[in-house]
Design a protein around this motif. Structure first.
Motif, mmCIF file in Angstrom:
data_model
loop_
_atom_site.group_PDB
_atom_site.id
_atom_site.type_symbol
_atom_site.label_atom_id
_atom_site.label_comp_id
_atom_site.label_asym_id
_atom_site.label_seq_id
_atom_site.Cartn_x
_atom_site.Cartn_y
_atom_site.Cartn_z
ATOM 1 N N MET A 1 -14.280 1.290 -5.588
ATOM 2 C CA MET A 1 -12.868 1.501 -5.350
ATOM 3 C C MET A 1 -12.282 0.191 -4.832
ATOM 4 S SD MET A 1 -11.009 4.225 -2.725
ATOM 5 C CE MET A 1 -12.329 5.354 -2.958
ATOM 6 N N ASP A 2 -11.169 -0.208 -5.421
ATOM 7 C CA ASP A 2 -10.492 -1.415 -4.953
ATOM 8 C C ASP A 2 -10.027 -1.208 -3.522
ATOM 9 O OD1 ASP A 2 -10.787 -2.643 -7.406
ATOM 10 O OD2 ASP A 2 -8.883 -1.891 -8.175
ATOM 11 N N ARG A 3 -9.792 -2.321 -2.848
ATOM 12 C CA ARG A 3 -9.274 -2.243 -1.480
ATOM 13 C C ARG A 3 -7.861 -1.686 -1.522
ATOM 14 N NH1 ARG A 3 -11.999 -2.703 3.003
ATOM 15 N NH2 ARG A 3 -12.964 -4.664 3.499
ATOM 16 N N ILE A 4 -7.690 -0.501 -0.956
ATOM 17 C CA ILE A 4 -6.366 0.105 -0.856
ATOM 18 C C ILE A 4 -6.146 0.483 0.598
ATOM 19 C CG2 ILE A 4 -6.323 0.996 -3.211
ATOM 20 C CD1 ILE A 4 -7.033 3.748 -2.044
ATOM 21 N N ARG A 5 -4.896 0.598 0.963
ATOM 22 C CA ARG A 5 -4.560 1.054 2.313
ATOM 23 C C ARG A 5 -4.712 2.572 2.340
ATOM 24 N NH1 ARG A 5 0.358 2.833 4.325
ATOM 25 N NH2 ARG A 5 0.306 3.049 6.577
ATOM 26 N N ILE A 6 -5.631 3.060 3.161
ATOM 27 C CA ILE A 6 -5.889 4.490 3.254
ATOM 28 C C ILE A 6 -5.158 5.030 4.475
ATOM 29 C CG2 ILE A 6 -7.665 6.249 3.568
ATOM 30 C CD1 ILE A 6 -9.582 4.376 2.062
ATOM 31 N N TYR A 7 -4.324 6.037 4.253
ATOM 32 C CA TYR A 7 -3.522 6.592 5.347
ATOM 33 C C TYR A 7 -3.387 8.101 5.166
ATOM 34 C CZ TYR A 7 0.112 6.358 1.767
ATOM 35 O OH TYR A 7 0.813 6.504 0.593
ATOM 36 N N ASN A 8 -3.127 8.796 6.246
ATOM 37 C CA ASN A 8 -2.971 10.238 6.244
ATOM 38 C C ASN A 8 -1.767 10.633 5.406
ATOM 39 O OD1 ASN A 8 -3.881 12.758 7.034
ATOM 40 N ND2 ASN A 8 -2.502 12.853 8.769
ATOM 41 N N GLY A 9 -1.977 11.539 4.466
ATOM 42 C CA GLY A 9 -0.897 12.022 3.615
ATOM 43 C C GLY A 9 -0.735 11.246 2.324
ATOM 44 N N MET A 10 -1.578 10.254 2.100
ATOM 45 C CA MET A 10 -1.473 9.464 0.871
ATOM 46 C C MET A 10 -1.813 10.341 -0.331
ATOM 47 S SD MET A 10 -4.983 7.201 0.992
ATOM 48 C CE MET A 10 -4.622 6.344 -0.514
ATOM 49 N N PRO A 11 -1.322 9.995 -1.524
ATOM 50 C CA PRO A 11 -1.697 10.759 -2.712
ATOM 51 C C PRO A 11 -3.212 10.693 -2.931
ATOM 52 C CG PRO A 11 0.200 9.361 -3.168
ATOM 53 C CD PRO A 11 -0.336 8.950 -1.823
ATOM 54 N N ALA A 12 -3.857 11.827 -3.023
ATOM 55 C CA ALA A 12 -5.309 11.879 -3.177
ATOM 56 C C ALA A 12 -5.762 11.153 -4.434
ATOM 57 C CB ALA A 12 -5.781 13.331 -3.197
ATOM 58 N N LYS A 13 -4.925 11.139 -5.461
ATOM 59 C CA LYS A 13 -5.326 10.475 -6.706
ATOM 60 C C LYS A 13 -5.560 8.982 -6.500
ATOM 61 C CE LYS A 13 -0.583 9.933 -8.322
ATOM 62 N NZ LYS A 13 0.387 10.384 -9.314
ATOM 63 N N GLU A 14 -4.945 8.392 -5.462
ATOM 64 C CA GLU A 14 -5.151 6.972 -5.182
ATOM 65 C C GLU A 14 -6.564 6.698 -4.645
ATOM 66 O OE1 GLU A 14 -2.040 5.235 -2.827
ATOM 67 O OE2 GLU A 14 -0.471 6.072 -4.115
ATOM 68 N N LEU A 15 -7.271 7.757 -4.216
ATOM 69 C CA LEU A 15 -8.644 7.612 -3.751
ATOM 70 C C LEU A 15 -9.640 7.732 -4.902
ATOM 71 C CD1 LEU A 15 -8.392 9.741 -0.505
ATOM 72 C CD2 LEU A 15 -8.618 7.250 -0.652
ATOM 73 N N GLY A 16 -9.150 8.029 -6.080
ATOM 74 C CA GLY A 16 -10.003 8.162 -7.258
ATOM 75 C C GLY A 16 -10.478 9.585 -7.462
ATOM 76 N N SER A 17 -11.157 9.786 -8.563
ATOM 77 C CA SER A 17 -11.628 11.134 -8.898
ATOM 78 C C SER A 17 -13.116 11.323 -8.615
ATOM 79 C CB SER A 17 -11.342 11.428 -10.374
ATOM 80 O OG SER A 17 -11.994 10.477 -11.192
#
Length: 92
Positions: A1-17
């Motif tokens: 997974m690329d470096r992304i800003r992980i935060y509460n309430g973020m779209p789950a799809k941004e964390l991958g499948s």
């Protein structure tokens, strides 16, 4: 997974499948909570029926406290309440 800003309430799809698990699934017609362990030790939770919806992000300690509390019966009050029922509006 690329470096992304992980935060509460973020779209789950941004964390991958990949990496999502259904530890609490049962005979509920597929409606369950999915969990993913993140690289920094935090845990993401999402609703299986809305995989692109928001992800709730918890620290490792928060998840440990939740699971230990659930095992000790601290959340049993959630099981004894009657489920909410939707009321339908009737038109004449």
């Amino acid at each position: 997974m690329d470096r992304i800003r992980i935060y509460n309430g973020m779209p789950a799809k941004e964390l991958g499948s990949e990496g999502w698990h259904k530890p609490w699934s049962g005979g509920n017609g597929g409606e369950c909570v999915e969990a993913m362990r993140l690289g920094d030790g935090r845990v993401a939770l999402r609703q299986s029926t809305d995989p692109d919806g928001p992800a709730l992000i918890y620290t490792h300690r928060e998840i440990v406290s939740f699971i230990e509390g659930a095992k000790a019966g601290d959340a049993d009050f959630l099981l004894s309440a009657a489920p909410c029922r939707r009321t339908e509006r009737r038109t004449a």
